[in-house]
Scaffold this motif. Structure first.
Motif, PDB file in Angstrom:
ATOM      1  N   CYS A  13       0.633  -1.134   0.114  1.00 36.46           N
ATOM      2  CA  CYS A  13      -0.074  -0.149   0.003  1.00 36.46           C
ATOM      3  C   CYS A  13       0.915   1.430  -0.067  1.00 36.46           C
ATOM      4  CB  CYS A  13      -0.939   0.002   1.392  1.00 36.46           C
ATOM      5  SG  CYS A  13      -2.263  -1.298   0.819  1.00 36.46           S
ATOM      6  N   LEU A  61      -9.261  -0.721   0.610  1.00 36.76           N
ATOM      7  CA  LEU A  61      -8.647   0.826  -0.018  1.00 36.76           C
ATOM      8  C   LEU A  61      -9.735   0.837  -1.339  1.00 36.76           C
ATOM      9  CD1 LEU A  61      -6.805   3.024  -0.253  1.00 36.76           C
ATOM     10  CD2 LEU A  61      -5.022   1.494  -1.275  1.00 36.76           C
ATOM     11  N   ILE A  83      -6.317   9.306  -0.662  1.00 38.85           N
ATOM     12  CA  ILE A  83      -5.661   7.844  -0.812  1.00 38.85           C
ATOM     13  C   ILE A  83      -4.523   7.610  -0.075  1.00 38.85           C
ATOM     14  CG2 ILE A  83      -4.966   6.289  -2.201  1.00 38.85           C
ATOM     15  CD1 ILE A  83      -7.100   7.260  -4.190  1.00 38.85           C
ATOM     16  N   TYR A  86      -5.184   7.943   3.524  1.00 36.05           N
ATOM     17  CA  TYR A  86      -5.688   6.580   4.334  1.00 36.05           C
ATOM     18  C   TYR A  86      -4.438   5.552   4.280  1.00 36.05           C
ATOM     19  CZ  TYR A  86      -8.282   2.475   4.184  1.00 36.05           C
ATOM     20  OH  TYR A  86      -8.834   1.266   4.508  1.00 36.05           O
ATOM     21  N   ILE A  87      -3.581   5.556   3.271  1.00 32.34           N
ATOM     22  CA  ILE A  87      -2.523   4.717   3.217  1.00 32.34           C
ATOM     23  C   ILE A  87      -1.665   4.897   4.404  1.00 32.34           C
ATOM     24  CG2 ILE A  87      -0.561   3.727   1.907  1.00 32.34           C
ATOM     25  CD1 ILE A  87      -2.289   3.798  -0.575  1.00 32.34           C
TER      26      ILE A  87
END
Length: 150
Positions: A13, A61, A83, A86-87
């Motif tokens: 990720c 995800l 994104i 989030y990762i």
């Protein structure tokens, strides 16, 4: 080379986050950016199809990206940034989860030892930084409870 399911998921990720931060993928179309992320996750999964943690994180995800795409007014740049955020959050989540699991494991083990210790732990497979974001569940149990590692 990466060993340990949690570390494989995190590195996979995070590699996607690095790509996105570097400008990879479409920049003007939400659907195209979503497809790009999906293709990258598919490629990562094809490299390590048995990595259960990677599969779970890829699905989460994908769901997160789908939800953001469906949010009115979200721009491709905002999607990209969310994104990445989030990762990056997965890294701290892994550390937090490992500390909590370690604390619970130590309490469980020490609660069953007459006098509370000392305890020697023998671990099998990859532990600590070999398998996670630097803490680990098996070694975390020893660190939380003051046990000697074997």
């Amino acid at each position: 080379q990466v060993r340990g399911a949690p570390a494989i998921a995190l590195l996979g990720c995070l590699s996607l986050a690095v790509e996105l931060a570097g400008g990879a993928g479409p920049s003007a179309d939400l659907g195209a950016l979503e497809a790009f992320v999906g293709q990258d996750l598919g490629f990562l999964l094809s490299a390590r199809p048995t990595a259960a943690n990677l599969g779970r994180e890829a699905e989460r995800l994908r769901a997160f990206v789908r939800q953001r795409v469906e949010t009115p007014g979200v721009t491709p740049q905002q999607l990209r940034e969310s994104i990445i955020e989030y990762i990056e959050g997965l890294l701290e989540k892994d550390r937090r989860d490992n500390r909590n699991i370690g604390a619970h494991g130590a309490s469980h083990i020490l609660g069953r030892v007459p006098g509370g210790g000392p305890v020697t732990l023998l671990t099998h497979c990859n532990t600590g930084t070999l398998a996670t974001a630097g803490y680990g569940t098996a070694l975390g149990t020893g660190a939380s409870g003051g046990a000697r590692g074997a």
